[in-house]
Design an enzyme around this catalytic site. Structure first.
Site, short mmCIF file in Angstrom:
data_model
loop_
_atom_site.label_atom_id
_atom_site.label_comp_id
_atom_site.label_asym_id
_atom_site.label_seq_id
_atom_site.Cartn_x
_atom_site.Cartn_y
_atom_site.Cartn_z
N SER A 170 0.64 -1.14 -0.09
CA SER A 170 0.09 -0.02 -0.01
C SER A 170 0.88 1.34 -0.07
O SER A 170 1.97 1.11 0.57
CB SER A 170 -0.97 -0.09 1.27
OG SER A 170 -2.20 0.77 1.19
N TYR A 191 -7.83 14.56 1.29
CA TYR A 191 -6.88 15.47 0.78
C TYR A 191 -8.13 16.25 -0.63
O TYR A 191 -9.37 15.75 -0.26
CB TYR A 191 -6.00 14.75 -0.12
CG TYR A 191 -5.15 14.16 1.09
CD1 TYR A 191 -4.32 14.83 2.00
CD2 TYR A 191 -4.92 12.65 1.13
CE1 TYR A 191 -3.68 14.33 3.12
CE2 TYR A 191 -4.05 12.13 2.12
CZ TYR A 191 -3.30 13.02 3.14
OH TYR A 191 -2.67 12.27 4.03
N ARG A 240 -8.30 5.77 -5.32
CA ARG A 240 -8.51 5.34 -4.11
C ARG A 240 -9.50 6.22 -3.61
O ARG A 240 -9.42 7.44 -3.78
CB ARG A 240 -6.92 5.52 -3.28
CG ARG A 240 -7.35 5.33 -1.80
CD ARG A 240 -5.80 5.04 -0.93
NE ARG A 240 -5.54 3.75 -0.82
CZ ARG A 240 -4.90 3.35 0.09
NH1 ARG A 240 -4.46 4.01 1.09
NH2 ARG A 240 -4.57 1.86 0.39
C1 LIG Z 1 2.69 6.13 7.80
C2 LIG Z 1 1.57 5.96 7.02
C3 LIG Z 1 1.61 6.78 5.76
C4 LIG Z 1 0.86 6.41 4.58
N1 LIG Z 1 0.51 7.08 3.70
C5 LIG Z 1 -0.44 6.85 2.54
C6 LIG Z 1 -0.02 7.61 1.40
O1 LIG Z 1 0.96 8.10 0.90
N2 LIG Z 1 -1.07 7.48 0.51
C7 LIG Z 1 -2.24 6.73 0.71
O2 LIG Z 1 -3.13 6.52 -0.01
N3 LIG Z 1 -2.36 5.91 1.94
C8 LIG Z 1 -1.27 5.97 2.87
N4 LIG Z 1 -1.43 5.59 3.93
C9 LIG Z 1 -2.31 4.66 4.34
C10 LIG Z 1 -2.04 3.23 3.82
O3 LIG Z 1 -1.96 2.90 2.56
C11 LIG Z 1 -3.03 2.28 4.49
O4 LIG Z 1 -4.22 2.28 3.83
C12 LIG Z 1 -3.26 2.14 6.01
O5 LIG Z 1 -1.89 1.89 6.53
C13 LIG Z 1 -4.11 0.91 6.29
O6 LIG Z 1 -3.42 -0.32 5.83
P1 LIG Z 1 -2.71 -1.05 6.89
O7 LIG Z 1 -3.51 -1.39 8.04
O8 LIG Z 1 -2.28 -2.42 6.14
O9 LIG Z 1 -1.47 -0.25 7.39
C14 LIG Z 1 -0.42 5.67 5.09
C15 LIG Z 1 -0.45 4.96 6.22
C16 LIG Z 1 0.49 5.25 7.14
C17 LIG Z 1 0.24 4.41 8.64
#
Ligand SMILES: Cc1cc2nc3c(=O)[nH]c(=O)nc-3n(C[C@H](O)[C@H](O)[C@H](O)COP(=O)(O)O)c2cc1C
Ligand SMILES: Cc1cc2nc3c(=O)[nH]c(=O)nc-3n(C[C@H](O)[C@H](O)[C@H](O)COP(=O)(O)OP(=O)(O)OC[C@H]3O[C@@H](n4cnc5c(N)ncnc54)[C@H](O)[C@@H]3O)c2cc1C
Length: 790
Positions: free
Chosen positions: A419, A582, A630
């Site tokens: 992701s 955003y 997304r």
């Molecule tokens: C530190 C961090 C940075 C993230 N940066 C982005 C990003 O740049 N773009 C985006 O669409 N989602 C971003 N997310 C969301 C993640 O892509 C993901 O949807 C979210 O962490 C949930 O998934 P997980 O439980 O597997 O971590 C970010 C999440 C975290 C924790």
């Protein structure tokens, strides 16, 4: 000490018994409005593991329960003339009246003071129980005492009435297994949840959507008429047996939770405190488990530390377990509210959905319970996938997670996606640093099919923070190209660019500083724009300017040049970020978009600008390369985006040439109230996938291969994105392949790392065998039942 209990259901009685046995000198009294043998309902169900818990509590009650319980191991699912059986589940049940009589007898033996036919008026509690040290409120789902203290200074009750209709009936039709009969009628699907709980009685709970119920013309209190209609519909399944009534009027499930578990010296327990939908069979169990928690807290603290210590301990012991059970029940309940969305499925796929609906049961759990069931489901899955895609896994059977997937001309080697995860490590001009090189090039070796890079910004002012990377200069393009070239040259991982504009969440601090708050040095902030002039946090963030037509045109031009650069850099796929509050997300959510022009109001208007950007990108992004969008499928706040909105959004992007919806949720308003849990956003992806038919990617607290396989099997998504878990273990995919023993193409491991492959497979195989052995040993023991007498 004196304890008074209002309500003689399983929760109140079990608490009374445990406490009296532990403290024989205390006076424990129970007030029950009914007669001892008056009862509603038919059977009660427990899992094997619950019985094991009761064995450690009161041996006498346990032995009596055990002796009379029916036990069954299999779950049968009847669907479109087929019957699928899943073994190894381990449930037991008895009649509610019998369970109550066991508890009444035990109360009498140990000296609990039982008063039947005494209804307690809530307004009399204070005076009547003035000399009690603790008053337990265990008066069931319709608790009058709770309702008399339901406000924020009382039990602080949150209640919602769910839409499905259900009624509880009985029958003498013998059933060897716990059986779900799904029946298609001219007005929709009706499910009968059934099980036999004594030698000659079975429970039949009928459930359907409100629309189906209305169209059939059922009436709430017409038990006889309803039974006659249901007998007709389920004639074949009932095998000529009649339906038996016992207060079997139609209901809609009240989903209820008390945020506060004590008021004055009253504690609340069981259904009165938290309800759990019957489809996971846990109402009685939840009441008895809370009785155990409160008992432990009471005997440890009431005499010595006072009532507040009791309440603190009760909360500490039970709040999280109750919330977990209730969450599982909610997810299961939600599936039954939409069972028609799975109706087009093949039989085993449908059966997998039924088995895994509450998300605590996964592909790997089922492998342990019933490998033959999983084998049949896999066989059906590979056959269907061969027919749909031409990919033939019918011999190699790598598990769905390791099947290739095509989006336009892009072929992914498997279904795991990294992701997008912001690294906040660019320099202040949006240039990548060595961190990005090490991070992305390193992670791409982990075996995932597709890797997203973090949100990248098409202009300086579209950055979230001063650490966000850009795509507006030749240097940016060259730095990204270096990473893409490495990934392509050295791995089979494909790489996608995510473009986004921060909107009102821009000009804020790095992720590990005070996230979403303005940059601390005031002069380094820049003006921000959004759909409407609503700041992210009132009084903290700047008020954004409402973006006008010129501003929109500029944003569009910026996105287009960034997409052209991303293509030149060699990215395989492009994602437009319309989630997480955003700029583009701020248009989609009615909470952040209050515009009165053609970009605000209806969902068609709210998605107009994001669609304009998408169409402009689709024009410059090569047709053979896929694009995704997304979205945040929920604002986690009342009045936010609706499920119907998400279907409109997904369908509109699909029609504009989008290949995949990346279904995230939340982060669109600062005061969101998300409901976390494993795979907590997957339900949104499932709904969009099932209703609109567009391919989806699920994300959010997905941490293990078993969940990936479950999601794919149950059509909750086509790709599975993993964020945090791949930060600490980018080799998760390789590890999973070794765990399942999946043999991939020879060149799948990078040649520099091949030396580690044989060891990975042997180490992982040993761990998987060892885990299986432990799990088999830890399985609850099988209990003696009346069936063993046959
Ligand atoms: C530190 C961090 C940075 C993230 N940066 C982005 C990003 O740049 N773009 C985006 O669409 N989602 C971003 N997310 C969301 C993640 O892509 C993901 O949807 C979210 O962490 C949930 O998934 P997980 O439980 O597997 O971590 C970010 C999440 C975290 C924790
Ligand atoms: C119609 C219906 C049928 C059900 N059937 C089943 C089933 O077959 N199997 C199953 O597992 N679960 C069933 N459930 C769920 C199950 O009953 C509960 O989850 C479980 O009993 C909760 O236990 P409890 O002790 O909290 O409350 P309850 O079992 O509801 O007990 C509360 C008791 O308090 C008494 N009471 C209420 N108000 C007062 C008052 N003011 N003064 C004195 N006494 C009072 C009631 O008469 C009742 O006996 C059913 C629920 C409903 C609504």
């Amino acid at each position: 000490m004196k304890i008074s209990i209002v309500g003689g259901g399983p929760g109140g009685l079990y608490f009374a018994i445990l406490t009296k046995v532990a403290r024989p000198d205390w006076h424990i009294e129970v007030f029950e409005q009914n007669k001892p043998d008056d009862t509603f309902g038919f059977g009660v169900v427990f899992s094997d593991s619950s019985l094991d818990e009761y064995e450690t509590r009161d041996q006498v009650v346990y032995e009596r329960m055990r002796k009379e319980f029916a036990y069954w191991d299999d779950i049968d699912i009847h669907f479109k003339g087929e019957k699928m059986t899943c073994r190894g589940n381990g449930f037991c049940g008895t009649s509610r009246v019998h369970l109550l009589s066991i508890l009444h007898d035990r109360c009498s033996e140990v000296g609990v003071d039982l008063h039947f036919e005494q209804r307690i008026d809530p307004s009399t509690i204070e005076a009547r129980f003035a000399d009690s040290d603790l008053v337990l409120i265990a008066d069931g789902i319709n608790s009058a005492v709770r309702d008399a203290h339901s406000g924020a200074d009382g039990f602080d009750v949150a209640v919602s009435t769910r839409s499905n209709r259900f009624c509880w009936m009985g029958s003498k039709r013998p059933l060897t297994d716990f059986t779900f009969f799904f029946k298609e009628t001219e007005h929709g699907v009706i499910c009968a949840h059934t099980y036999q709980y004594t030698q000659d009685m079975s429970t039949w709970i009928f459930e359907m959507t409100d629309g189906c119920w209305q169209a059939h013309g059922f009436e709430e209190d017409d038990e006889e008429g309803s039974a006659a209609m249901l007998q007709e519909i389920f004639q074949e399944e009932l095998e000529g047996h009649a339906l038996i009534l016992n207060r079997s009027n139609w209901r809609q499930f009240p989903r209820l939770f008390c945020n506060t578990w004590h008021v004055g010296k009253m504690a609340i327990l069981g259904d009165a405190k938290a309800s759990a939908h019957f489809s996971i069979g846990s109402g009685t169990k939840l009441a008895m488990d809370c009785a155990i928690g409160l008992f432990e807290a009471t005997v440890s603290h009431l005499e010595t530390d006072g009532i507040d210590a009791v309440f603190d301990e009760y909360d500490r012991l039970r709040r999280i377990p109750v919330q977990i059970v209730q969450h599982n029940a909610d997810v299961s309940l939600a599936w039954f509210e939409h069972m028609e969305r799975s109706w087009d499925m093949d039989p085993y796929q449908f059966a997998m959905v039924v088995m895994c609906r509450a998300k605590s049961v996964t592909y790997d759990n089922l492998l342990l319970r019933d490998p033959e069931f999983v084998h049949a489901a896999d066989t059906e899955w590979y056959a269907r996938y061969f027919e749909q895609s031409g990919y033939d896994y019918r011999e190699s059977r790598p598990t769905p997670m390791f099947t290739r997937y095509r989006l336009r001309d892009l072929e992914l080697r498997n279904r795991v996606v990294m992701s997008p995860m912001a690294q906040y490590s660019a320099d202040e001009n949006g240039n990548l640093t060595d961190w990005h090189l090490a991070h992305y090039c390193g992670a791409a070796r982990g075996g995932m099919g597709l890797m997203f890079v973090e949100m990248t910004c098409p202009s300086p002012e579209s950055r979230i923070t001063l650490g966000c990377p850009g795509m507006w200069t030749d240097d940016h393009e060259a730095a990204w190209k270096r990473i893409v070239d490495f990934v392509h040259a050295n791995t089979l991982t494909k790489i996608a660019m995510q473009l986004g504009h921060s909107g009102r969440k821009g000009s804020t601090q790095l992720g590990w500083e005070t996230m979403d708050y303005p940059i601390a040095e005031e002069d380094r902030n820049w003006p921000v724009q959004s759909a409407s002039p609503i700041p992210w946090v009132e009084g903290e963030n700047q008020v954004p300017a409402e973006i006008d037509r010129d501003g929109m045109d500029k944003v569009c031009r910026d996105f287009v040049q960034a997409a052209e650069r991303a293509n030149r850099a060699g990215f395989d796929m492009l994602e437009l970020h319309c989630a997480h509050g955003y700029l583009l997300a701020s248009f989609l959510s009615p909470l952040s978009n209050v515009r009165t022009d053609e970009y605000g109001g209806s969902i068609d208007n709210r998605m107009r600008f994001p669609l304009e950007i998408f169409r402009a990108l689709r024009e410059v992004w090569p047709m053979e390369k896929p694009m995704s969008v997304r979205i945040s499928a929920s604002d986690w706040k009342q009045g936010g985006i609706t499920e119907a909105d998400t279907f409109s959004i997904a369908a509109a992007f699909r029609d504009a040439g989008c290949d995949l919806i990346d279904v995230s949720a939340g982060q669109t308003v600062a005061d969101q109230k998300p409901i976390y849990g494993r795979m907590f956003q997957t339900g949104f992806s499932e709904a969009i996938r099932n209703v609109t038919g567009i391919a989806t990617m699920a994300v959010g607290a997905i941490t293990e291969a078993a969940q990936v396989n479950t999601i794919l099997h149950t059509r909750r998504a086509d790709l599975v994105a993993i964020g945090r878990a791949q930060l600490w273990n980018p080799f998760l995919t390789r590890q999973a392949a070794a765990w399942y023993g999946t043999r991939l193409d020879n060149d799948d491991w990078e040649k520099q790392y091949l030396a580690g492959r044989a060891q990975a497979y042997s180490v992982q195989k040993k761990s998987s065998e060892q885990q299986l052995e432990w799990q088999l040993k830890a399985r609850p023991k099988r209990h003696f039942t009346f069936r063993d007498n046959d």
